[in-house]
Scaffold this motif. Structure first.
Motif, short mmCIF file in Angstrom:
data_model
loop_
_atom_site.label_atom_id
_atom_site.label_comp_id
_atom_site.label_asym_id
_atom_site.label_seq_id
_atom_site.Cartn_x
_atom_site.Cartn_y
_atom_site.Cartn_z
N ARG A 1 9.25 5.21 4.04
CA ARG A 1 10.15 6.20 3.45
C ARG A 1 10.48 7.29 4.46
O ARG A 1 11.65 7.68 4.64
N LEU A 2 9.44 7.77 5.14
CA LEU A 2 9.66 8.81 6.14
C LEU A 2 10.51 8.30 7.30
O LEU A 2 11.38 9.01 7.81
N ARG A 3 10.26 7.07 7.72
CA ARG A 3 11.04 6.51 8.83
C ARG A 3 12.50 6.35 8.42
O ARG A 3 13.41 6.64 9.19
N ASN A 4 12.71 5.92 7.19
CA ASN A 4 14.07 5.78 6.69
C ASN A 4 14.78 7.14 6.64
O ASN A 4 15.97 7.25 6.98
N ALA B 1 0.83 -1.21 0.00
CA ALA B 1 0.00 0.00 0.00
C ALA B 1 0.87 1.26 0.00
O ALA B 1 1.93 1.30 0.63
N ALA B 2 0.38 2.26 -0.71
CA ALA B 2 1.12 3.53 -0.80
C ALA B 2 1.39 4.11 0.59
O ALA B 2 2.45 4.70 0.84
N GLU B 3 0.43 3.91 1.50
CA GLU B 3 0.60 4.45 2.86
C GLU B 3 1.78 3.79 3.56
O GLU B 3 2.51 4.43 4.32
N VAL B 4 1.94 2.51 3.32
CA VAL B 4 3.06 1.78 3.95
C VAL B 4 4.39 2.22 3.35
O VAL B 4 5.37 2.44 4.07
N LYS B 5 4.40 2.38 2.04
CA LYS B 5 5.63 2.87 1.40
C LYS B 5 6.00 4.25 1.94
O LYS B 5 7.16 4.52 2.24
N GLU B 6 5.01 5.12 2.05
CA GLU B 6 5.28 6.48 2.50
C GLU B 6 5.74 6.47 3.97
O GLU B 6 6.67 7.20 4.34
#
Lengths: 65, 162
Positions: free
Chosen positions: A54-57, A46-51
């Motif tokens: 990404r932010l956590r990274n 899901a796009a929400e999981v990717k985002e």
């Protein structure tokens, strides 16, 4: 760490953004953006999981960009 | 049998990536561009890829060789130890960046980037930094997937092997 871009944009009149700097190697970056677009636009994650990841990274690597 | 063993593909890494065939294909095209575009000398790509693989102790990556960029056994030994004094100035400038990429990217200095830019030009410097980042990515992927070391003594060439 420097906050001043270390390399100029290809167009020296433009600010040194990621796209502007990496445009020094246009073919390579065209291929990179092809991968990146595929990663974001398709797939089963899901796009929400990717985002979120990404932010956590970005936090973990202290990348304010 | 691990998940890696059960998947088709030219390599275990590609076998995994082929769960997303389009993503895998585009990643291959992108990864090959480091060698194809010629912005960074092939030997510099070989040395830095190996140094990053040594930093990660990534055996699967270390097994991949570039037959067109000769790296001697002694040079392998130096790379494994992070000793760069025996390499050329341009190679050293790239190896200093490679040293920092996996675990200390914030410690890369302006002078180090400028040195690389002087040796390789701005296009080469951009290509080098990008290649270093993805050499690091490839090692991380192989380690997290636990990609096995090759059993064959035949070493694949780097631009055709993710």
């Amino acid at each position: 760490m420097s906050t001043t871009p270390r390399l100029p944009a290809v167009d020296s009149a433009e600010p040194a953004t990621f796209a502007g700097v990496t445009a020094h190697a246009p073919k390579m970056m065209r291929d990179f953006f092809g991968v990146y677009a595929e990663f974001w636009q398709n797939g089963v994650v899901a796009a929400e999981v990717k985002e979120m990841t990404r932010l956590r990274n970005a936090r973990m690597t202290d990348c304010g960009y | 049998m691990s998940i890696v063993d059960s998947l088709p593909g030219a390599s275990a890494m590609e076998g995994l990536l082929n769960h997303r065939p389009q993503l895998s294909a585009q990643y291959r095209v992108f990864y090959e561009s480091f060698w194809r575009d010629g912005l960074v000398p092939r030997r510099v790509l070989a040395l830095t890829r190996l140094r990053i693989a040594y930093i990660h102790s990534c055996v699967a990556e270390l097994q991949i060789v570039d037959a067109q960029a000769s790296v001697s056994a002694n040079e392998h030994d130096q790379l494994s130890r992070g000793h760069i004094a025996g390499f050329s100035e341009s190679e050293q400038s790239a190896l200093k960046l490679a040293e920092q990429m996996p675990h200390s990217v914030h410690q890369i200095t302006d002078d180090q980037v400028q040195a690389a830019a002087q040796h390789f030009g701005h296009p080469g410097c951009v290509a080098l930094l990008t290649a270093l980042a993805f050499f690091d990515v490839n090692c991380r992927l192989k380690l997290v997937y636990e990609i096995p070391a090759l059993e064959s003594e035949t070493s694949p060439e780097c631009e055709s092997q993710l």
